[in-house]
Design a protein around this motif. Sequence first.
Motif, short mmCIF file in Angstrom:
data_model
loop_
_atom_site.label_atom_id
_atom_site.label_comp_id
_atom_site.label_asym_id
_atom_site.label_seq_id
_atom_site.Cartn_x
_atom_site.Cartn_y
_atom_site.Cartn_z
N ASP A 93 0.83 -1.21 0.00
CA ASP A 93 0.00 0.00 0.00
C ASP A 93 0.86 1.26 0.00
OD1 ASP A 93 -2.32 -1.51 0.02
OD2 ASP A 93 -2.70 -1.23 2.17
N GLU A 94 1.94 1.26 0.80
CA GLU A 94 2.82 2.43 0.87
C GLU A 94 3.53 2.65 -0.46
OE1 GLU A 94 5.00 5.75 2.47
OE2 GLU A 94 3.03 4.86 2.77
N MET A 95 3.97 1.58 -1.09
CA MET A 95 4.66 1.74 -2.37
C MET A 95 3.71 2.25 -3.45
SD MET A 95 7.64 -1.14 -2.42
CE MET A 95 6.56 -2.53 -2.42
N VAL A 96 2.48 1.78 -3.46
CA VAL A 96 1.49 2.30 -4.40
C VAL A 96 1.27 3.79 -4.15
CG1 VAL A 96 -0.96 2.22 -5.03
CG2 VAL A 96 0.34 0.09 -4.84
N ARG A 97 1.17 4.17 -2.87
CA ARG A 97 1.02 5.58 -2.54
C ARG A 97 2.20 6.40 -3.05
NH1 ARG A 97 2.69 9.45 0.48
NH2 ARG A 97 4.26 8.21 1.56
N LEU A 98 3.40 5.90 -2.86
CA LEU A 98 4.60 6.61 -3.31
C LEU A 98 4.62 6.77 -4.83
CD1 LEU A 98 7.32 4.96 -1.03
CD2 LEU A 98 6.44 7.31 -0.89
N VAL A 99 4.22 5.73 -5.56
CA VAL A 99 4.18 5.80 -7.03
C VAL A 99 3.15 6.84 -7.48
CG1 VAL A 99 3.54 4.53 -9.12
CG2 VAL A 99 5.06 3.48 -7.43
N ARG A 100 1.97 6.81 -6.86
CA ARG A 100 0.93 7.77 -7.24
C ARG A 100 1.36 9.20 -6.92
NH1 ARG A 100 -4.17 4.20 -5.24
NH2 ARG A 100 -4.33 2.97 -7.14
N GLU A 101 1.96 9.39 -5.75
CA GLU A 101 2.43 10.71 -5.34
C GLU A 101 3.51 11.21 -6.32
OE1 GLU A 101 5.09 11.45 -1.74
OE2 GLU A 101 3.07 11.87 -0.99
N HIS A 102 4.41 10.34 -6.71
CA HIS A 102 5.45 10.71 -7.67
C HIS A 102 4.83 11.11 -9.01
CE1 HIS A 102 9.10 10.66 -10.05
NE2 HIS A 102 8.54 9.79 -10.86
N ARG A 103 3.86 10.33 -9.46
CA ARG A 103 3.19 10.63 -10.74
C ARG A 103 2.49 11.98 -10.66
NH1 ARG A 103 -0.40 6.28 -11.84
NH2 ARG A 103 1.40 5.20 -12.67
N GLU A 104 1.82 12.26 -9.55
CA GLU A 104 1.12 13.54 -9.40
C GLU A 104 2.10 14.71 -9.39
OE1 GLU A 104 -1.18 12.93 -5.85
OE2 GLU A 104 -2.56 11.56 -6.86
N ARG A 105 3.23 14.56 -8.69
CA ARG A 105 4.24 15.62 -8.67
C ARG A 105 4.81 15.84 -10.07
NH1 ARG A 105 6.35 13.11 -3.95
NH2 ARG A 105 7.98 12.25 -5.25
N LYS A 106 5.04 14.78 -10.78
CA LYS A 106 5.59 14.88 -12.14
C LYS A 106 4.59 15.58 -13.06
CE LYS A 106 7.53 12.11 -15.84
NZ LYS A 106 7.81 10.75 -16.30
N GLN A 107 3.33 15.21 -12.96
CA GLN A 107 2.30 15.85 -13.79
C GLN A 107 2.17 17.32 -13.44
OE1 GLN A 107 0.64 14.48 -16.41
NE2 GLN A 107 1.93 12.69 -16.07
N ALA A 108 2.23 17.64 -12.16
CA ALA A 108 2.13 19.04 -11.74
C ALA A 108 3.32 19.84 -12.26
CB ALA A 108 2.05 19.13 -10.21
N ALA A 109 4.50 19.24 -12.24
CA ALA A 109 5.69 19.93 -12.74
C ALA A 109 5.60 20.19 -14.24
CB ALA A 109 6.94 19.12 -12.42
N LEU A 110 4.90 19.31 -14.93
CA LEU A 110 4.71 19.47 -16.37
C LEU A 110 3.51 20.36 -16.69
CD1 LEU A 110 5.36 15.79 -17.52
CD2 LEU A 110 6.91 17.75 -17.77
N GLY A 111 2.79 20.79 -15.66
CA GLY A 111 1.62 21.64 -15.85
C GLY A 111 0.40 20.91 -16.35
N LYS A 112 0.37 19.60 -16.13
CA LYS A 112 -0.77 18.79 -16.56
C LYS A 112 -1.60 18.42 -15.34
CE LYS A 112 1.78 16.65 -20.35
NZ LYS A 112 2.26 15.39 -20.89
#
Length: 146
Positions: free
Chosen positions: A101-120
Amino acid sequence: MTMSGNHGLIDRILANRRSRVELQPGVVAVVQRPAEGELGEFNRALQAQDIGALLRWVVGWEGVTEGVLLGDGSSSPVAWSPSVAELAFGDRTDWAGIVADEMVRLVREHRERKQAALGKPSGSSTSCSTESGATTTDPSPAPPTT
């Protein structure tokens, strides 16, 4: 710059992927988010409920004693060891579920940060990685059959 000159940067990148998650009171696992290139392997491990494969991303623990592992009340600390962890997590599928569960959370959080950095805008998804075709909504390994 030499490879040895990059050691500090490598340590920082890996530390940025790490998280601590409580397995039970006083017992903590140190997990490391899979790199984007490892998401296919990570999702296959989740779907197969393969505890041994998921342990690739567990990189340490704190508060583990012989008493925690053996139930004998011993307070002797147990140093991190992948082979001991595989045995421990094999008997403690609840721990494996917490780690997954923690690793899934970390992957999702990373994806959200990456999308935010790209302005998506980040879309919510029920799978850990849509790129790999995973459709898991409950990444917790199944309890052992008796």
